[in-house]
Design an enzyme around this catalytic site. Structure first.
Site, PDB file in Angstrom:
ATOM      1  N   HIS A  32       0.839  -1.199   0.000  1.00 38.36           N
ATOM      2  CA  HIS A  32       0.000   0.000   0.000  1.00 38.36           C
ATOM      3  C   HIS A  32       0.874   1.248   0.000  1.00 38.36           C
ATOM      4  O   HIS A  32       1.862   1.312   0.723  1.00 38.36           O
ATOM      5  CB  HIS A  32      -0.886   0.036   1.245  1.00 38.36           C
ATOM      6  CG  HIS A  32      -2.018  -0.943   1.191  1.00 38.36           C
ATOM      7  ND1 HIS A  32      -3.071  -0.911   2.067  1.00 38.36           N
ATOM      8  CD2 HIS A  32      -2.254  -1.977   0.362  1.00 38.36           C
ATOM      9  CE1 HIS A  32      -3.908  -1.890   1.781  1.00 38.36           C
ATOM     10  NE2 HIS A  32      -3.438  -2.565   0.755  1.00 38.36           N
ATOM     11  N   TYR A  82      -8.952   4.868   8.250  1.00 38.30           N
ATOM     12  CA  TYR A  82      -9.027   5.196   9.672  1.00 38.30           C
ATOM     13  C   TYR A  82     -10.109   6.263   9.815  1.00 38.30           C
ATOM     14  O   TYR A  82      -9.989   7.338   9.228  1.00 38.30           O
ATOM     15  CB  TYR A  82      -7.695   5.778  10.175  1.00 38.30           C
ATOM     16  CG  TYR A  82      -6.597   4.756  10.346  1.00 38.30           C
ATOM     17  CD1 TYR A  82      -5.827   4.330   9.278  1.00 38.30           C
ATOM     18  CD2 TYR A  82      -6.321   4.219  11.604  1.00 38.30           C
ATOM     19  CE1 TYR A  82      -4.807   3.394   9.441  1.00 38.30           C
ATOM     20  CE2 TYR A  82      -5.303   3.286  11.783  1.00 38.30           C
ATOM     21  CZ  TYR A  82      -4.560   2.875  10.707  1.00 38.30           C
ATOM     22  OH  TYR A  82      -3.551   1.955  10.878  1.00 38.30           O
ATOM     23  N   PRO A 125      -3.022  -0.139  19.283  1.00 33.60           N
ATOM     24  CA  PRO A 125      -2.803  -0.606  17.909  1.00 33.60           C
ATOM     25  C   PRO A 125      -3.012   0.442  16.809  1.00 33.60           C
ATOM     26  O   PRO A 125      -2.690   0.181  15.654  1.00 33.60           O
ATOM     27  CB  PRO A 125      -3.836  -1.736  17.755  1.00 33.60           C
ATOM     28  CG  PRO A 125      -4.859  -1.492  18.789  1.00 33.60           C
ATOM     29  CD  PRO A 125      -4.175  -0.795  19.922  1.00 33.60           C
ATOM     30  N   LYS A 177       2.114  -0.355  15.185  1.00 36.21           N
ATOM     31  CA  LYS A 177       3.558  -0.359  15.470  1.00 36.21           C
ATOM     32  C   LYS A 177       4.064  -1.581  16.240  1.00 36.21           C
ATOM     33  O   LYS A 177       5.279  -1.847  16.243  1.00 36.21           O
ATOM     34  CB  LYS A 177       3.927   0.900  16.279  1.00 36.21           C
ATOM     35  CG  LYS A 177       3.930   2.164  15.454  1.00 36.21           C
ATOM     36  CD  LYS A 177       5.193   2.277  14.623  1.00 36.21           C
ATOM     37  CE  LYS A 177       5.052   3.182  13.431  1.00 36.21           C
ATOM     38  NZ  LYS A 177       4.776   2.514  12.166  1.00 36.21           N
ATOM     39  N   TYR A 228       4.374   6.401  10.130  1.00 36.71           N
ATOM     40  CA  TYR A 228       3.571   5.219   9.802  1.00 36.71           C
ATOM     41  C   TYR A 228       4.389   4.206   8.987  1.00 36.71           C
ATOM     42  O   TYR A 228       4.347   3.002   9.258  1.00 36.71           O
ATOM     43  CB  TYR A 228       2.307   5.637   9.033  1.00 36.71           C
ATOM     44  CG  TYR A 228       1.241   4.565   9.040  1.00 36.71           C
ATOM     45  CD1 TYR A 228       0.179   4.606   9.938  1.00 36.71           C
ATOM     46  CD2 TYR A 228       1.304   3.480   8.163  1.00 36.71           C
ATOM     47  CE1 TYR A 228      -0.784   3.607   9.978  1.00 36.71           C
ATOM     48  CE2 TYR A 228       0.353   2.479   8.191  1.00 36.71           C
ATOM     49  CZ  TYR A 228      -0.693   2.547   9.090  1.00 36.71           C
ATOM     50  OH  TYR A 228      -1.636   1.546   9.118  1.00 36.71           O
TER      51      TYR A 228
HETATM   52  P1  FAD Z   1       3.816 -11.993  21.104  1.00 40.43           P
HETATM   53  O1  FAD Z   1       3.323 -11.990  19.728  1.00 40.43           O
HETATM   54  O2  FAD Z   1       2.835 -11.815  22.215  1.00 40.43           O
HETATM   55  O3  FAD Z   1       4.599 -13.366  21.314  1.00 40.43           O
HETATM   56  C1  FAD Z   1       4.974 -13.823  22.598  1.00 40.43           C
HETATM   57  C2  FAD Z   1       5.087 -15.344  22.552  1.00 40.43           C
HETATM   58  O4  FAD Z   1       5.485 -15.806  23.840  1.00 40.43           O
HETATM   59  C3  FAD Z   1       3.752 -16.018  22.258  1.00 40.43           C
HETATM   60  O5  FAD Z   1       3.896 -16.996  21.286  1.00 40.43           O
HETATM   61  C4  FAD Z   1       3.325 -16.592  23.609  1.00 40.43           C
HETATM   62  O6  FAD Z   1       2.520 -17.740  23.473  1.00 40.43           O
HETATM   63  C5  FAD Z   1       4.680 -16.898  24.216  1.00 40.43           C
HETATM   64  N1  FAD Z   1       4.651 -16.976  25.681  1.00 40.43           N
HETATM   65  C6  FAD Z   1       3.904 -16.251  26.551  1.00 40.43           C
HETATM   66  N2  FAD Z   1       4.154 -16.630  27.809  1.00 40.43           N
HETATM   67  C7  FAD Z   1       5.080 -17.601  27.738  1.00 40.43           C
HETATM   68  C8  FAD Z   1       5.732 -18.392  28.713  1.00 40.43           C
HETATM   69  N3  FAD Z   1       5.462 -18.269  30.010  1.00 40.43           N
HETATM   70  N4  FAD Z   1       6.640 -19.308  28.307  1.00 40.43           N
HETATM   71  C9  FAD Z   1       6.914 -19.464  26.983  1.00 40.43           C
HETATM   72  N5  FAD Z   1       6.313 -18.741  26.011  1.00 40.43           N
HETATM   73  C10 FAD Z   1       5.408 -17.827  26.387  1.00 40.43           C
HETATM   74  N6  FAD Z   1       1.349  -4.533  15.542  1.00 40.43           N
HETATM   75  C11 FAD Z   1       1.767  -4.032  14.352  1.00 40.43           C
HETATM   76  O7  FAD Z   1       2.975  -3.821  14.170  1.00 40.43           O
HETATM   77  N7  FAD Z   1       0.906  -3.723  13.330  1.00 40.43           N
HETATM   78  C12 FAD Z   1      -0.427  -3.916  13.475  1.00 40.43           C
HETATM   79  O8  FAD Z   1      -1.173  -3.695  12.521  1.00 40.43           O
HETATM   80  C13 FAD Z   1      -0.921  -4.409  14.749  1.00 40.43           C
HETATM   81  N8  FAD Z   1      -2.236  -4.626  14.946  1.00 40.43           N
HETATM   82  C14 FAD Z   1      -2.649  -5.272  16.081  1.00 40.43           C
HETATM   83  C15 FAD Z   1      -3.985  -5.548  16.212  1.00 40.43           C
HETATM   84  C16 FAD Z   1      -4.440  -6.216  17.339  1.00 40.43           C
HETATM   85  C17 FAD Z   1      -5.905  -6.509  17.470  1.00 40.43           C
HETATM   86  C18 FAD Z   1      -3.507  -6.629  18.359  1.00 40.43           C
HETATM   87  C19 FAD Z   1      -3.965  -7.401  19.580  1.00 40.43           C
HETATM   88  C20 FAD Z   1      -2.171  -6.342  18.233  1.00 40.43           C
HETATM   89  C21 FAD Z   1      -1.725  -5.653  17.107  1.00 40.43           C
HETATM   90  N9  FAD Z   1      -0.378  -5.356  16.932  1.00 40.43           N
HETATM   91  C22 FAD Z   1       0.037  -4.757  15.769  1.00 40.43           C
HETATM   92  C23 FAD Z   1       0.595  -5.697  17.969  1.00 40.43           C
HETATM   93  C24 FAD Z   1       1.347  -6.993  17.682  1.00 40.43           C
HETATM   94  O9  FAD Z   1       0.447  -8.054  17.488  1.00 40.43           O
HETATM   95  C25 FAD Z   1       2.300  -7.300  18.843  1.00 40.43           C
HETATM   96  O10 FAD Z   1       3.016  -6.147  19.174  1.00 40.43           O
HETATM   97  C26 FAD Z   1       3.271  -8.441  18.495  1.00 40.43           C
HETATM   98  O11 FAD Z   1       2.587  -9.669  18.549  1.00 40.43           O
HETATM   99  C27 FAD Z   1       4.464  -8.483  19.452  1.00 40.43           C
HETATM  100  O12 FAD Z   1       5.264  -9.608  19.188  1.00 40.43           O
HETATM  101  P2  FAD Z   1       6.050 -10.328  20.352  1.00 40.43           P
HETATM  102  O13 FAD Z   1       6.779 -11.446  19.708  1.00 40.43           O
HETATM  103  O14 FAD Z   1       6.793  -9.339  21.147  1.00 40.43           O
HETATM  104  O15 FAD Z   1       4.932 -10.883  21.346  1.00 40.43           O
HETATM  105  C1  DHB Z   2      -4.481  -3.563  11.331  1.00 33.71           C
HETATM  106  C2  DHB Z   2      -4.297  -3.398  12.682  1.00 33.71           C
HETATM  107  C3  DHB Z   2      -3.964  -2.166  13.157  1.00 33.71           C
HETATM  108  O1  DHB Z   2      -3.762  -1.973  14.462  1.00 33.71           O
HETATM  109  C4  DHB Z   2      -3.800  -1.081  12.314  1.00 33.71           C
HETATM  110  O2  DHB Z   2      -3.476   0.139  12.827  1.00 33.71           O
HETATM  111  C5  DHB Z   2      -3.961  -1.257  10.969  1.00 33.71           C
HETATM  112  C6  DHB Z   2      -4.304  -2.515  10.475  1.00 33.71           C
HETATM  113  C7  DHB Z   2      -4.847  -4.912  10.814  1.00 33.71           C
HETATM  114  O3  DHB Z   2      -5.051  -5.817  11.638  1.00 33.71           O
HETATM  115  O4  DHB Z   2      -4.957  -5.075   9.601  1.00 33.71           O
END
Ligand code: FAD
Ligand code: DHB
Length: 391
Positions: A72, A200, A291, A295, A383
């Site tokens: 995009h 948005y 979210p 980021k 962004y």
């Molecule tokens: P996580 O993905 O949470 O991974 C952590 C891992 O550790 C998991 O697999 C979990 O099962 C494991 N774990 C937990 N506890 C333990 C334990 N005790 N022992 C062993 N393993 C464990 N970010 C963006 O950049 N762009 C977006 O568009 C965006 N949209 C989002 C929309 C929604 C609805 C949500 C909820 C989040 C969004 N995010 C977005 C945020 C993004 O999903 C997270 O920031 C990202 O998953 C972070 O990655 P991580 O690996 O740090 O943590």
């Molecule tokens: C999506 C999630 C977000 O938090 C955002 O800002 C844009 C897109 C998505 O899940 O596609």
């Protein structure tokens, strides 16, 4: 068992780190609490900064992402019944790629295992010990048996609810936090996206976001109460509310079967430092952003990029210099992403108790951002992702 870097968590942070270390010839083992299927099916982020895509491509992990991801070049901002496009390409020369986080996790897991890496799924009672010694340990149970992984370093990549951050002794960390008085109700729907780019929307009934996963699947969000009861939201009500909040004249939202529904709370959270002894926190284990700025996943990738460089320096020259500065370097980017995510959230949501002054100010901000090149460029460069800091 022994490894150089023990990684807790097979989310984006843990998986990307294990690939970056592999590329440098450094051993790692990932210990993950849930099953492979559970981790791969969690529907979460969707927007990848160009820098994140380039990092994955540099690791040879972007074949499917480059084939199937949707590139995009801008987003739409909707308010007062009109849409205004922010043209990222023209303003920054860069863009974003829409590709589900669960697809990233699938690709990275498959490649890690194909490259001979080890991921222990369904590890129970995971704990970390001896963090300030030269041999920190990860303990867990697998299929009823106790196991111990002795490491040179531990990367705490276990997300916001993980065990690594709470294992750091009291008094070491400083916490910075803000909770928002709302959440997002998100759906995944079998419906062709009704717009080529993300929309948005600031609407008097609350924020809405149109996103997508593929030419056949839409991803849509509505501002709701933080503890919203999904029982109160049959599909028909969700579609009507999306129609209302996203509507502009002459445009119709395409509906389809709702494949998945969920509510996410919103918070801003940072711990400082992102390190204790030989435990280094990365991604959501150290910080959460609301979210709205898309980021979270991208910040997780940026953290482990710094951590992998620092570990590489250590194994090449026995120096702790970059590892000692890991937290400071990562936090510079973290706080800029916090600022941006807070700002986008504040500009686009309705807040309880806000008065007509607050609402007029929000609309003025949106008007400014969509009519001033300088303001639009500031939104766009944040962004698509700020450049990585040199260090
Ligand atoms: P996580 O993905 O949470 O991974 C952590 C891992 O550790 C998991 O697999 C979990 O099962 C494991 N774990 C937990 N506890 C333990 C334990 N005790 N022992 C062993 N393993 C464990 N970010 C963006 O950049 N762009 C977006 O568009 C965006 N949209 C989002 C929309 C929604 C609805 C949500 C909820 C989040 C969004 N995010 C977005 C945020 C993004 O999903 C997270 O920031 C990202 O998953 C972070 O990655 P991580 O690996 O740090 O943590
Ligand atoms: C999506 C999630 C977000 O938090 C955002 O800002 C844009 C897109 C998505 O899940 O596609």
């Amino acid at each position: 068992m022994r490894t150089q870097v023990g990684i807790v968590g097979a989310g984006p942070a843990g998986l990307i780190l294990s690939h970056l270390l592999w590329q440098q010839g450094i051993d790692s083992i990932i210990i993950e609490k849930y099953s492979r299927q559970h981790v791969q099916e969690r529907v979460r982020a969707g927007v990848l900064e160009q820098g994140t895509v380039e990092m994955l491509a540099g690791l040879g992990l972007a074949d499917r992402l480059l084939r199937e991801g949707l590139v995009h070049c801008g987003i739409e901002m909707s308010f007062l019944g009109r849409r205004h496009r922010i043209d990222f390409k023209e303003l920054t020369g860069r863009g974003i790629t829409v590709y589900g986080q669960n697809e990233v996790v699938k690709d990275l897991t498959n490649a890690r295992l194909a490259r001979g890496g080890e991921i222990v799924f369904e590890a129970e009672e995971v704990s970390v010990a001896d963090l300030d010694s030269r041999t920190p340990r990860i303990n867990y149970r697998k299929a009823g048996e106790h196991a111990e992984l002795i490491c040179d370093f531990i990367a705490g990549c276990d997300g916001f609810h993980g065990i690594c951050r709470p294992s750091i002794p009291a008094g070491v960390l400083n916490f910075y936090e803000r909770e928002y008085p709302f959440g997002w109700l998100g759906i995944l729907a079998e419906a062709p996206p009704s717009s080529h780019e993300l929309i948005y929307s600031n609407h008097e009934r609350g924020f809405a976001l149109l996103s997508m996963r593929s030419p056949k699947i839409s991803r849509l969000y509505l501002q709701c109460e933080p503890e919203e009861d999904l029982e109160q939201w049959p599909d028909e009500r969700i579609w009507e509310e999306l129609d209302t909040r996203l509507s502009v004249e002459g445009w119709k939202l395409t509906r389809g079967a709702v494949l998945q529904k969920g509510v996410t709370g919103m918070r801003s959270f940072v711990v400082e430092p992102m390190q204790f002894g030989r435990l280094f926190l990365a991604g959501d284990a150290a910080h959460i952003v609301p979210p709205t700025g898309a980021k979270g996943l991208n910040l997780a990738a940026a953290d482990v990029r710094v951590l992998a460089h620092a570990l590489t320096e250590h194994y090449e020259s026995d120096s702790m210099s970059l590892l000692d500065r890991y937290s400071q370097i990562a936090l510079r980017r973290v706080w800029k992403a916090q600022r941006f995510s807070w700002w986008m959230t504040s500009m686009l949501h309705r807040f309880h108790g806000e008065n007509s002054f607050d609402h007029r100010r929000q609309l003025a901000e949106l008007d400014y951002v969509t009519s001033s090149r300088a303001a639009a460029q500031s939104l766009a460069e944040n962004y698509v992702g700020l450049p990585f800091d040199p260090y």
